[in-house]
Design an enzyme around this catalytic site. Structure first.
Site, PDB file in Angstrom:
ATOM      1  N   THR A   1       0.925  -1.264   0.001  1.00  0.00           N
ATOM      2  CA  THR A   1       0.070  -0.150   0.065  1.00  0.00           C
ATOM      3  C   THR A   1       0.782   1.295   0.209  1.00  0.00           C
ATOM      4  OG1 THR A   1      -0.365   0.233   2.155  1.00  0.00           O
ATOM      5  CG2 THR A   1      -1.608  -1.227   1.258  1.00  0.00           C
TER       6      THR A   1
ATOM      7  N   ASN B   1      -7.706  15.264  -4.367  1.00  0.00           N
ATOM      8  CA  ASN B   1      -7.475  14.284  -5.436  1.00  0.00           C
ATOM      9  C   ASN B   1      -8.252  14.485  -6.500  1.00  0.00           C
ATOM     10  OD1 ASN B   1      -5.891  11.792  -4.497  1.00  0.00           O
ATOM     11  ND2 ASN B   1      -7.148  12.129  -2.658  1.00  0.00           N
TER      12      ASN B   1
END
Length: 411
Positions: free
Chosen positions: A199, A406
């Protein structure tokens, strides 16, 4: 019924943690510089062992894999390495064969600057996907990074950051077979955080001596209980990589099995878990670090599955951000998790406060539960009551800031 407690499978002494980083173990040096991949901030790191070391790695399970992942997966197959070169600001992902050539050139450049075989150099990258690496900047930077090598690992930790708000480092010391052993590491990650393998980027080092196959087993166990137990947004990156080098400079007999292996793996898991929690704490837009502990599952694997389902629930994560103790969302996530469970045997806790017993809300605790969610670190305990399996996971809340970051990542 007593408050819920849970111990992981590989506990070690908390006092083993010490201030440190990937350059803390004996025989490791590192550097971090700005070479021009980014406009201003440091963007190139080197991590080097004085001698060739046993090496192990765990990589992304995403079928779209960045060039440095493909290169390093092959390079590490021999189980030996001496250096890691890392750039930030550009992922070198979705760049075709040219990207793979660039990763190989990074290894050759680092090997030449260090006076070692290029086959002993591992490569990692992080940043924007789909943009070719600015190799002229890399070519200028690697010799400068080699010249800057030293025992202070802080500059390297800075140089691997992207949207991270702070550098992530950890270290521990413990005695194994009468020898003082150090384990250190650095990591980066704040978004695209979801397991199935690491991750994030994480680089671990130790001055213990372990054969490559044994080192690989220790790393897989540590990752399972750390980086594969965290989530921020449910997205698995194209570049996820965890690398571990063991150079044996502490002395002592090689660690192969028994108590020595158990103690080493516990220390490695401790460092990896500290770094993993830092990644979640620094999650894009995150305001809370949330630990989810599950016990009473049919198996450890089902406990992990249940914990990660709750950890990834957008409804749970938004409730955590808003400080609303809507425990029904937790039960709903458990019910769709695919694990063996029964509503009437399920208990839920916020810290030591029971909010659900036998599938029913505990009367009169709403205000206390809401207060528990105001803390920066929250523990959700879940007791399924169908077996003895146990696991834990870490997640963050989900805020408007995550969307802002984002929604304009490349601009």
């Amino acid at each position: 019924m007593p408050p819920m407690t849970l111990l992981t499978k590989t506990e070690t002494e908390p006092r083993a943690l010490v201030p440190g980083n990937a350059a803390t173990p004996q025989g490791f040096r590192s550097s971090g510089i700005h070479c021009g991949v980014k406009r201003e901030r440091p963007d190139l790191a080197l991590l080097v062992s004085d001698v060739p070391a046993s090496a192990a790695g765990v990589f992304t399970t995403n079928k779209v894999q960045a060039a440095p992942v493909r290169y390093t997966r092959r390079a590490i197959a021999a189980g030996r390495a001496q250096a890691i070169v890392v750039n930030s600001g550009n992922a070198n992902a979705c760049t075709g064969e040219a990207g793979l050539d660039d990763a190989a050139e990074m290894a050759r450049l680092a090997g030449g600057a260090l006076g070692i075989d290029a086959e002993l150099v591992l490569v990692a990258s992080t940043g924007v996907i789909g943009v070719p690496l600015p190799m002229e900047a890399i070519r200028r930077g690697i010799p400068r990074a080699a010249a800057a090598l030293g025992p202070d690992g802080t500059a390297a930790a800075e140089a691997i950051r992207t949207t991270d708000k702070f550098p992530k480092t950890a270290a521990c010391r413990l005695e194994i077979g009468g020898v003082d052993v150090s384990i250190g590491g650095m990591a980066k990650g704040a978004g695209m955080i979801h397991p199935n393998l690491a991750t994030t980027l994480c680089f671990l080092t130790t001055d213990a001596a372990l054969p490559p196959a044994v080192l690989r087993g220790a790393l897989q166990r540590a990752v399972a209980e750390s980086f594969n137990s965290i989530t921020v947004d449910g997205d698995t990156s194209t570049n996820d990589t965890v690398l571990l080098l063991a150079n044996g400079r502490a002395g002592g007999a090689p660690i192969t099995n028994g108590d020595a292996f158990s103690r080493f793996t516990a220390g490695l898991t401790l460092v990896a878990s500290e770094l993993a929690k830092m990644v979640v704490r620094d999650g894009e837009g995150a305001t809370k670090l949330v630990e989810i502990r599950v016990d009473g599952a049919l198996s450890d694997a089902e406990a992990h599955q249940a914990a990660m389902t709750v950890a990834n629930s957008l409804l749970v994560k938004t409730a955590l951000h808003g400080g609303e103790p809507n425990w029904g969302r937790i039960l709903a996530a458990l019910g769709r998790s695919g694990v063996e469970m029964a509503e009437e045997t399920t208990d839920v806790f916020f810290g030591d406060l029971a909010i659900v017993r036998g599938g029913l809300g505990v009367p009169g605790v709403w205000d206390a539960a809401a207060a528990a969610l105001e803390e920066k670190e929250v523990t959700i305990g879940i007791r399924l009551g169908v077996g003895s399996g146990a696991a834990r996971a870490w997640t963050s809340d989900l805020s408007e800031e995550y969307v802002r970051i984002n929604g304009s990542y490349t601009t």
